[in-house]
Structures are given as structure tokens and as C-alpha cells.
Design a protein around this motif. Structure first.
Motif, PDB file in Angstrom:
ATOM      1  N   PHE A   1     -48.793  -5.487  95.438  1.00 36.31           N
ATOM      2  CA  PHE A   1     -49.767  -5.022  94.481  1.00 36.31           C
ATOM      3  C   PHE A   1     -49.267  -5.467  93.115  1.00 36.31           C
ATOM      4  O   PHE A   1     -48.165  -5.122  92.720  1.00 36.31           O
ATOM      5  N   LEU A   2     -50.036  -6.271  92.438  1.00 36.32           N
ATOM      6  CA  LEU A   2     -49.633  -6.801  91.136  1.00 36.32           C
ATOM      7  C   LEU A   2     -50.485  -6.194  90.040  1.00 36.32           C
ATOM      8  O   LEU A   2     -51.714  -6.211  90.113  1.00 36.32           O
ATOM      9  N   PHE A   3     -49.836  -5.638  89.030  1.00 38.99           N
ATOM     10  CA  PHE A   3     -50.504  -5.180  87.820  1.00 38.99           C
ATOM     11  C   PHE A   3     -50.281  -6.237  86.745  1.00 38.99           C
ATOM     12  O   PHE A   3     -49.151  -6.684  86.551  1.00 38.99           O
ATOM     13  N   VAL A   4     -51.341  -6.606  86.053  1.00 44.82           N
ATOM     14  CA  VAL A   4     -51.225  -7.503  84.907  1.00 44.82           C
ATOM     15  C   VAL A   4     -51.787  -6.741  83.719  1.00 44.82           C
ATOM     16  O   VAL A   4     -52.942  -6.300  83.743  1.00 44.82           O
ATOM     17  N   SER A   5     -50.963  -6.554  82.687  1.00 39.24           N
ATOM     18  CA  SER A   5     -51.395  -5.744  81.551  1.00 39.24           C
ATOM     19  C   SER A   5     -50.905  -6.320  80.233  1.00 39.24           C
ATOM     20  O   SER A   5     -49.795  -6.847  80.158  1.00 39.24           O
ATOM     21  N   ASP A   6     -51.743  -6.187  79.211  1.00 34.95           N
ATOM     22  CA  ASP A   6     -51.365  -6.639  77.868  1.00 34.95           C
ATOM     23  C   ASP A   6     -50.456  -5.651  77.147  1.00 34.95           C
ATOM     24  O   ASP A   6     -49.937  -5.968  76.088  1.00 34.95           O
ATOM     25  N   VAL A   7     -50.296  -4.465  77.675  1.00 32.13           N
ATOM     26  CA  VAL A   7     -49.453  -3.454  77.027  1.00 32.13           C
ATOM     27  C   VAL A   7     -48.536  -2.800  78.051  1.00 32.13           C
ATOM     28  O   VAL A   7     -48.864  -2.708  79.229  1.00 32.13           O
ATOM     29  N   SER A   8     -47.393  -2.345  77.579  1.00 35.21           N
ATOM     30  CA  SER A   8     -46.432  -1.668  78.436  1.00 35.21           C
ATOM     31  C   SER A   8     -45.423  -0.958  77.549  1.00 35.21           C
ATOM     32  O   SER A   8     -45.522  -1.004  76.323  1.00 35.21           O
ATOM     33  N   VAL A   9     -44.438  -0.338  78.162  1.00 32.42           N
ATOM     34  CA  VAL A   9     -43.359   0.304  77.414  1.00 32.42           C
ATOM     35  C   VAL A   9     -42.720  -0.765  76.538  1.00 32.42           C
ATOM     36  O   VAL A   9     -42.504  -1.879  77.021  1.00 32.42           O
ATOM     37  N   PRO A  10     -42.438  -0.536  75.280  1.00 32.06           N
ATOM     38  CA  PRO A  10     -42.413   0.740  74.609  1.00 32.06           C
ATOM     39  C   PRO A  10     -43.731   1.152  73.965  1.00 32.06           C
ATOM     40  O   PRO A  10     -43.774   2.164  73.277  1.00 32.06           O
ATOM     41  N   GLY A  11     -44.800   0.415  74.161  1.00 33.11           N
ATOM     42  CA  GLY A  11     -46.093   0.825  73.617  1.00 33.11           C
ATOM     43  C   GLY A  11     -46.480   2.198  74.146  1.00 33.11           C
ATOM     44  O   GLY A  11     -46.057   2.605  75.220  1.00 33.11           O
TER      45      GLY A  11
END
Length: 141
Positions: A1-11
Motif C-alpha cells: 500500500f503506497l501513500f503519496v503525499s505533498d505533506v508530512s511530518v514535521p508539517g
């Protein structure tokens, strides 16, 4: 299962929180996930080996979000990654969205939200309900 995201920690925003919660909940029921997310210059190294950081740049007038390096993102979303995942979840409508849709299409992988703009979280129920078929949600969530 792959998540692709423009934001992540530390956001610190709803997309980051939702991604972390989803990955944690899926791990609890034995589903392996990988997250492709932007690198943040001030972030410490990830303890999670299944987070792939992609070089990124600043977004003008937005100190929290990052803009992927397109070439670096394409290098990460490659055939070797496609062999390790069976579903792509594209969590944001920006560059990650377009790159994730392209990756899923070229790798012939199913993807979630490929034609749907971001909406309120309760708007996704129809798209994800089938993922929970047969699960005892009281037990797992």
C-alpha cells in the motif's frame, strides 16, 4: 500500500494527521505501507524505514508545505517501487496527485482518488467503503 503525499511530518495539518492515522491503523491489522513524502530541511531522520523522502523546495508564502523536485519524484516512483506495492493512495491534489496517478497508471496499479479533487474527509466514504468489507471495525478501529 503506497501513500503519496505533498505533506508530512514535521508539517502539522489534516493531511499529515490523516496519513499518519491511516498508516498506523493499517499496520495494526497487518497491512504494510510505504509513504512517499517531501524532505523538510529542518526534519530529523525518519525512524520509519518505510518513509521515502524526496528532495523538495519551498512553496512561496507557505512555510509548512514543500514542493517536490519533479525529477527526484519520478526517480522514486519507479518499477522497483511498483513491485513492492499493490495499491496507490494519492492523498493530495498537488504535484503528488499527478505523479501518483501517472505512477499507478504506468505500473498498472489500482489507485484511490485518481479522478477526485480533495474534499471534506466525510466525502470519501463511497470511495473507500469497499476496503472495509468483512472487517470488524469495532475490533480494528
Amino acid at each position: 500500500f503506497l501513500f503519496v503525499s505533498d505533506v508530512s511530518v514535521p508539517g502539522d495539518n489534516g493531511v499529515r494527521t490523516s496519513t499518519q492515522t491511516s498508516r498506523s491503523d493499517l499496520a495494526r491489522i497487518g497491512v504494510n505501507t510505504t509513504l512517499v513524502a517531501p524532505a523538510y530541511p529542518s526534519a530529523s531522520e525518519d525512524a520509519d524505514a518505510n518513509i521515502i523522502r524526496v528532495p523538495s523546495g519551498r512553496v512561496p508564502m507557505d512555510p509548512e508545505d514543500r514542493r517536490f523536485s519533479t525529477a527526484a519524484l519520478r526517480r522514486v516512483l519507479d518499477r522497483s517501487l511498483a513491485r513492492r506495492v499493490d495499491l496507490v493512495h494519492i492523498h493530495t491534489p498537488f504535484l503528488a496527485h499527478y505523479a501518483g496517478v501517472r505512477f499507478a497508471r504506468e505500473a498498472r496499479l489500482p489507485s484511490l482518488f485518481k479522478n477526485t479533487p480533495t474534499q471534506m474527509f466525510n466525502g470519501y466514504a463511497d470511495q473507500v467503503a469497499s476496503l472495509y468489507t468483512g472487517m470488524d471495525l469495532r475490533k480494528n478501529f
